[in-house]
Design a protein around this motif. Structure first.
Motif, short mmCIF file in Angstrom:
data_model
loop_
_atom_site.label_atom_id
_atom_site.label_comp_id
_atom_site.label_asym_id
_atom_site.label_seq_id
_atom_site.Cartn_x
_atom_site.Cartn_y
_atom_site.Cartn_z
N THR A 169 -80.27 7.01 19.35
CA THR A 169 -81.35 5.69 18.99
C THR A 169 -80.56 4.63 18.95
OG1 THR A 169 -81.20 6.40 16.70
CG2 THR A 169 -83.08 7.21 17.93
N ASN A 170 -79.35 4.71 18.65
CA ASN A 170 -78.41 3.20 18.71
C ASN A 170 -76.92 3.55 19.28
OD1 ASN A 170 -77.10 1.13 18.14
ND2 ASN A 170 -77.47 1.25 15.86
N SER A 171 -76.93 3.26 20.51
CA SER A 171 -75.54 3.56 21.07
C SER A 171 -74.50 2.88 20.74
CB SER A 171 -75.72 3.36 22.72
OG SER A 171 -76.72 4.23 23.13
N THR A 172 -74.64 2.00 19.88
CA THR A 172 -73.42 1.18 19.24
C THR A 172 -72.61 1.86 18.27
OG1 THR A 172 -74.63 -0.10 17.50
CG2 THR A 172 -74.39 -1.06 19.86
N MET A 173 -73.44 3.15 17.52
CA MET A 173 -72.85 3.87 16.54
C MET A 173 -72.28 5.02 17.31
SD MET A 173 -73.42 2.29 13.69
CE MET A 173 -72.92 3.59 12.65
N ILE A 174 -71.04 5.61 17.01
CA ILE A 174 -70.46 6.33 17.59
C ILE A 174 -69.78 7.11 16.73
CG2 ILE A 174 -68.72 7.09 19.29
CD1 ILE A 174 -69.48 4.14 20.76
N ALA A 175 -69.64 8.82 16.89
CA ALA A 175 -68.80 9.60 15.96
C ALA A 175 -67.58 10.13 16.90
CB ALA A 175 -69.77 10.68 15.45
N ILE A 176 -66.51 9.98 16.51
CA ILE A 176 -65.31 10.38 17.17
C ILE A 176 -64.59 11.61 16.49
CG2 ILE A 176 -63.06 9.58 18.13
CD1 ILE A 176 -64.46 6.84 18.07
N ALA A 177 -64.57 12.67 17.27
CA ALA A 177 -63.59 13.69 16.66
C ALA A 177 -62.21 13.77 17.04
CB ALA A 177 -64.18 15.21 17.29
N THR A 178 -61.47 13.70 15.96
CA THR A 178 -60.04 13.86 16.07
C THR A 178 -59.43 14.84 15.32
OG1 THR A 178 -59.37 12.40 14.26
CG2 THR A 178 -60.32 11.21 16.16
N ASN A 179 -57.84 15.10 15.58
CA ASN A 179 -57.34 15.95 14.77
C ASN A 179 -57.09 15.59 13.31
OD1 ASN A 179 -55.38 13.84 15.62
ND2 ASN A 179 -53.64 15.04 15.16
N GLU A 180 -57.30 14.35 12.91
CA GLU A 180 -57.53 13.77 11.72
C GLU A 180 -58.63 13.59 10.98
OE1 GLU A 180 -55.15 10.24 12.47
OE2 GLU A 180 -53.27 11.38 12.98
N GLY A 181 -59.74 14.17 11.57
CA GLY A 181 -61.09 13.82 11.11
C GLY A 181 -62.00 13.39 11.85
N ILE A 182 -63.39 12.86 11.46
CA ILE A 182 -64.23 12.33 12.22
C ILE A 182 -64.46 10.67 11.78
CG2 ILE A 182 -66.91 12.23 12.64
CD1 ILE A 182 -66.98 15.19 12.26
N TYR A 183 -64.20 10.01 12.78
CA TYR A 183 -64.46 8.44 12.57
C TYR A 183 -65.75 7.88 13.18
CZ TYR A 183 -59.21 8.33 11.76
OH TYR A 183 -58.21 8.71 11.48
N ILE A 184 -66.49 7.11 12.24
CA ILE A 184 -67.70 6.86 12.44
C ILE A 184 -67.66 5.20 12.78
CG2 ILE A 184 -69.91 6.30 11.80
CD1 ILE A 184 -69.49 9.37 12.12
N ILE A 185 -68.00 4.66 13.83
CA ILE A 185 -67.52 3.32 14.38
C ILE A 185 -68.95 2.74 14.72
CG2 ILE A 185 -65.29 3.63 15.02
CD1 ILE A 185 -66.17 3.30 17.96
#
Length: 328
Positions: A169-185
């Motif tokens: 519903t809001n493409s500017t909010m993104i969840a990113i999966a990494t080897n160091e955790g999840i980043y929410i931007i």
């Protein structure tokens, strides 16, 4: 889970359909599977630089060579099915436009000019493409103007980026999966990082391989706990994280949500197991089966497409009824 609940799930999700099998002429282990419900087209990307397309428009599957020298790691259709994006291990993104037949190639590279493999692709509702690179973070590709922009990266060389998922519903909010955790931007902000969600088990940080941003309070995820697989759910606002380890597993690498259900998915772990799972406040495993897989995608409530290997090691692509795999 008791038999009554299993029966309800089986009736709600799965109706039997005929299975279909396709064996490529040579090579071609499946690396990813994309599907579009409008065109009913399935695209299977392959490690030999080819893509195999299954469509009602074709009497037989169509195989096209994209690159002679590079693997294709991932693929995705946009929302109306007119664009098919492919991510290669050399840092290239190839976008095909079915309306005009045009092919556009983007080379994604960091500020120092280096490129790393594309690990994941995701379209926003505005037809902007999010491309995750293993070492250089997440890029945004404007499919209309042809411009690219690195929207998130980290200064450390140890971070490995696996997947990025926009909030529907809001493409500017993104969840990113990494080897160091999840980043929410939030890409509208000068400092986009809003939350870093991490979890340590046995003094080791969980390696998140796949995420799906469900709603403003929910992100589904799975990954590698070093010597076990896990899946779970986290709140991107509070950082609350609930997960379940998968018994006798080494890692979980991907999941595919069952359409029109709120929290059920098929989860792939190790290289030879699938699980029917529930992402909920208390994540749970409904059933696990042994099934060699290199890629999976649930295309509707009753059908799973997988890439796998035969006993002789030769690749095979299968469209299988979920009812024959789970909840027998």
């Amino acid at each position: 889970m008791n038999k009554k609940i299993l029966s309800i799930l089986k009736e709600a999700f799965f109706a039997r359909t005929e299975s279909s099998i396709f064996t490529p002429e040579s090579g071609g282990f499946a690396t990813d599977i994309a599907y579009h419900p409008k065109t009913k087209t399935t695209a299977i990307t392959r490690e030999d630089g080819k893509i195999t397309l299954f469509s009602p428009e074709f009497s037989t599957p169509l195989t096209v060579t994209i690159s002679e020298d590079n693997d294709i790691h991932c693929s995705i259709f946009n929302f109306d099915g007119s664009l098919l994006a492919l991510g290669l291990d050399c840092g290239k993104v190839v976008i095909y436009n079915s309306k005009n037949g045009e092919q556009t190639v983007f080379m994604l590279s960091s500020k120092d000019g280096y490129s790393s493999e594309i690990t994941n692709l995701s379209f926003t509702f505005e037809d902007s493409l999010l491309a995750t690179t293993l070492k250089d973070g997440v890029f945004q590709v404007n499919t209309k103007t042809g411009t690219t922009n690195q929207i998130f990266s980290l200064p450390t060389n140890s971070t490995r980026f696996h997947c990025a998922s926009p909030l529907s519903t809001n493409s500017t909010m993104i969840a990113i999966a990494t080897n160091e955790g999840i980043y929410i931007i939030d890409t509208t902000l000068e400092i986009p990082l809003q939350k870093h969600i991490t979890q340590t088990v046995n003094n080791k940080t969980l390696d998140f391989r796949h995420v799906h941003y469900i709603d403003k309070n929910t992100v589904y995820c799975c990954g590698d706990g070093s010597d076990f697989g896990f899946f779970g759910t986290t709140n991107p606002k509070t950082g609350d994280f609930r997960f379940k380890t998968i018994p006798d597993s080494n890692y979980a690498h991907s999941f595919s949500l069952i359409p029109e259900t709120t929290c059920h998915a098929v989860l792939a772990f190790d290289e030879d197991h699938l699980a029917l799972v529930s992402f909920s406040k208390s994540p749970s495993i409904i059933q696990t089966i042994t099934k060699d897989t290199t890629a999976i995608h649930v295309i509707d409530q009753k059908t799973l497409v997988i890439g796998s290997q035969q006993e002789d090691g030769h690749p095979i692509y299968q469209q299988l009824p979920l009812a024959t795999l789970f909840l027998k």
